[in-house]
Design an enzyme around this catalytic site. Structure first.
Site, short mmCIF file in Angstrom:
data_model
loop_
_atom_site.label_atom_id
_atom_site.label_comp_id
_atom_site.label_asym_id
_atom_site.label_seq_id
_atom_site.Cartn_x
_atom_site.Cartn_y
_atom_site.Cartn_z
N HIS A 260 19.22 -12.65 42.10
CA HIS A 260 20.23 -11.81 42.75
C HIS A 260 21.24 -12.72 43.43
CE1 HIS A 260 22.04 -8.67 45.18
NE2 HIS A 260 21.54 -7.85 44.28
N ASP B 219 16.17 -3.64 39.97
CA ASP B 219 16.31 -3.09 38.61
C ASP B 219 15.16 -3.45 37.70
OD1 ASP B 219 18.52 -1.62 39.01
OD2 ASP B 219 19.86 -3.33 38.80
N1 CMC Z 1 16.93 -16.06 34.38
C1 CMC Z 1 16.97 -17.40 34.27
N2 CMC Z 1 17.68 -18.21 35.08
C2 CMC Z 1 18.43 -17.62 36.04
C3 CMC Z 1 18.44 -16.22 36.20
C4 CMC Z 1 17.65 -15.43 35.34
N3 CMC Z 1 17.63 -14.09 35.47
N4 CMC Z 1 19.26 -15.91 37.23
C5 CMC Z 1 19.74 -17.08 37.70
N5 CMC Z 1 19.23 -18.12 36.98
C6 CMC Z 1 19.46 -19.55 37.23
C7 CMC Z 1 20.82 -19.99 36.75
O1 CMC Z 1 20.79 -20.45 35.43
C8 CMC Z 1 21.13 -21.07 37.76
O2 CMC Z 1 20.40 -22.22 37.40
P1 CMC Z 1 20.99 -23.70 37.70
O3 CMC Z 1 21.10 -23.81 39.19
O4 CMC Z 1 20.00 -24.63 37.10
O5 CMC Z 1 22.34 -23.75 37.01
C9 CMC Z 1 20.53 -20.57 39.06
O6 CMC Z 1 19.44 -19.72 38.65
C10 CMC Z 1 21.49 -19.80 39.93
O7 CMC Z 1 22.06 -18.76 39.13
P2 CMC Z 1 23.55 -18.22 39.29
O8 CMC Z 1 23.97 -17.62 37.99
O9 CMC Z 1 24.40 -19.29 39.90
O10 CMC Z 1 23.31 -17.12 40.38
P3 CMC Z 1 24.33 -15.97 40.68
O11 CMC Z 1 24.13 -15.68 42.11
O12 CMC Z 1 25.70 -16.33 40.22
O13 CMC Z 1 23.80 -14.80 39.72
C11 CMC Z 1 22.71 -12.88 38.92
C12 CMC Z 1 23.06 -13.72 40.15
C13 CMC Z 1 22.09 -11.56 39.40
C14 CMC Z 1 23.98 -12.56 38.12
C15 CMC Z 1 21.71 -13.69 38.04
O14 CMC Z 1 20.54 -13.97 38.78
C16 CMC Z 1 21.34 -12.96 36.74
O15 CMC Z 1 22.07 -13.09 35.75
N6 CMC Z 1 20.21 -12.17 36.76
C17 CMC Z 1 19.84 -11.36 35.61
C18 CMC Z 1 20.64 -10.08 35.62
C19 CMC Z 1 20.15 -9.10 36.68
O16 CMC Z 1 18.95 -8.84 36.80
N7 CMC Z 1 21.11 -8.52 37.43
C20 CMC Z 1 20.81 -7.45 38.38
C21 CMC Z 1 21.08 -7.80 39.79
S1 CMC Z 1 20.40 -6.53 40.87
C22 CMC Z 1 21.46 -5.20 40.67
C23 CMC Z 1 22.69 -5.33 41.47
O17 CMC Z 1 22.60 -5.35 42.72
O18 CMC Z 1 23.77 -5.39 40.83
#
Ligand code: CMC
Length: 428
Positions: free
Chosen positions: A307, A364
């Site tokens: 998240h 989710d």
């Molecule tokens: N699976 C694998 N790796 C992940 C995931 C995941 N679901 N989420 C984040 N990472 C890794 C990412 O690759 C990065 O690694 P590194 O530091 O080595 O580059 C690190 O964790 C940080 O990720 P980020 O993309 O910089 O984090 P963010 O804050 O930009 O993204 C997110 C948050 C929710 C978009 C992401 O965690 C994600 O894509 N999750 C899966 C989709 C999901 O479940 N979304 C629903 C969120 S809850 C509903 C809502 O409130 O909208």
């Protein structure tokens, strides 16, 4: 602590005010930065940028705190009714019994949609995604209620639009479900409460009795409450920014629905189930998927994990996990996707990659499992999220208007070609 921050640019120091919120969150107010220094800030994805001062929702991602108008989400989910929470978000205080009666009475009165709107559903293809139809139908409400397009609307007009939106969103969602199946539409039964009425419109069949299950209505009520607001996320910021141009409220909300649709936001609940189904189809080797999620050269991510703000746990996930167990037990559901989800959760929670990055199951991850158990088709999961989030979007839009916030218009650092002369076709 000093109440200013100092920034030194090319040897010259400027002071910028600090702003502190009621929970001691502190921000550097950079609104005068460009005027003072000629500089802007760059923050792709707005990870460190506050776009507003808001009194609606407080969340602390490190400590896993979520409160609406100061009330902890755990108490609201346990004790409140979804419409009561909607009132709280929109008006700022819990309603008295009389205020609650008036609010829910008015919403119940507006559940019907204009009969002509049913024709839209006849024109959509049978496999139309319900988020696409929902966004279109919400926007089209502005054409049926043109007074909503007047930017100088009265408070009473706004109130009516708000009640219409909350009342009609469930009718529109259920219509898209019925029309996708080619089944007759079920009109709202205004003797039922909000959540019951939605389930009735979704699942009742003419000439058959429809029995509501209290475990299901309770779980759905909780899910809607848990989704009702989440401060300045992608869809909420979209609603505020579209509304800041004085676009009407129906269209601003329709834009929020479109933003929510994406799999990185509300669409994650659908993506979770699709991912679990794919894992089952492809043999159920969990380690393979965990390794894929960790591989930087593989775009695959574990849906329902991680998240933007919660980096230890998602308090909504803790609450809904319990409801998930209750629903599955009551309905006696034996679902291989659920077994897969449990296995995946157990492996990921022990894996260094996920632990180091603070990647835990989010709301989710579990909501999709509940929706599936109560018979909501996968492509409608995000519609349920939108129904829950609607009061939050409305409250945020109202606050933006009340604060007289200027039109949203970020800046950029241009990195394209420098000025060059047009080249005629024969010389390219
Ligand atoms: N699976 C694998 N790796 C992940 C995931 C995941 N679901 N989420 C984040 N990472 C890794 C990412 O690759 C990065 O690694 P590194 O530091 O080595 O580059 C690190 O964790 C940080 O990720 P980020 O993309 O910089 O984090 P963010 O804050 O930009 O993204 C997110 C948050 C929710 C978009 C992401 O965690 C994600 O894509 N999750 C899966 C989709 C999901 O479940 N979304 C629903 C969120 S809850 C509903 C809502 O409130 O909208």
């Amino acid at each position: 602590m000093s109440d200013t921050a100092k920034i030194t640019v090319k040897g010259e120091t400027y002071e910028l005010p600090l702003i502190t919120g009621t929970e001691n969150e502190t921000a550097i107010d950079i609104s005068a930065l460009r005027a003072k220094t000629g500089l802007i800030t760059l923050d792709t994805g707005f990870k460190n940028t506050g776009s507003t001062k808001s009194a609606i929702t407080f969340l602390n991602g490190e400590k896993g705190i979520l409160r609406y108008r100061g009330y902890p989400i755990e108490q609201l989910a346990q004790k409140a009714d979804f419409l009561e929470v909607a009132y709280l978000l929109i008006h700022g205080e819990l309603p008295s019994a009389e205020q609650m009666d008036n609010f829910s009475g008015s919403i119940t009165k507006h559940t019907l949609i204009h009969e002509d709107m049913k024709r839209f559903y006849e024109a959509f293809p049978p496999n139309a995604h319900p988020m696409g139809t929902l966004s279109s139908m919400l926007s089209s409400l502005s054409t049926f209620y043109p007074e909503s397009q007047n930017p100088d609307r009265t408070e009473k007009d706004v109130e009516l639009t708000i009640h219409r939106l909350i009342a009609k969103i469930t009718t529109l969602a259920a219509l898209s479900f019925k029309s996708g199946k080619g089944h007759p539409y079920i009109y709202p039964d205004n003797s039922l409460n909000y959540v019951e009425n939605f389930l009735y419109m979704m699942f009742a069949v003419p000439s058959e009795d429809y029995e509501l299950d209290p475990v299901v209505t309770d779980a759905l009520n909780k899910l809607l409450i848990l989704h009702a607001d989440h401060e300045q996320n992608c869809s909420t910021s979209t609603v505020r920014i579209v509304g800041s141009s004085k676009a009407n409220l129906y269209s601003s909300i329709a834009a929020g629905v479109s933003a929510l649709w994406g799999p990185l936001h509300g669409g994650a609940n659908q993506a979770v189930i699709e991912m679990l189904e794919r894992m089952i189809r492809e043999g159920g080797d969990m380690q393979k998927w965990i390794d894929k999620a960790k591989d930087k050269n593989d775009p695959f991510r574990l849906m329902g994990f991680g998240h933007r703000v919660y980096k230890n746990f998602d308090p909504r996930a803790t609450i809904i996990k319990k409801s998930c167990d209750d629903v599955l037990e009551k309905l006696g559901v034996d679902d291989p996707a659920l077994d897969m989800a449990k296995e995946l959760e157990a492996i990921a929670l022990k894996d260094d990659y996920f632990v180091e990055r603070g990647l835990y199951p989010n709301v989710d991850f579990y909501s999709g499992i509940i929706y599936r158990a109560i018979g909501i088709p996968t492509e409608m999961f995000t519609v349920l999220f939108a129904i829950g989030r609607l009061p939050g979007w409305i409250a945020q839009w109202k606050e933006m208007v009340a604060n007289k916030e200027p039109i949203g218009r970020p800046r950029q650092v241009y990195v394209g070609a420098q000025a060059r002369d047009y080249v005629d076709f024969d010389k390219r």
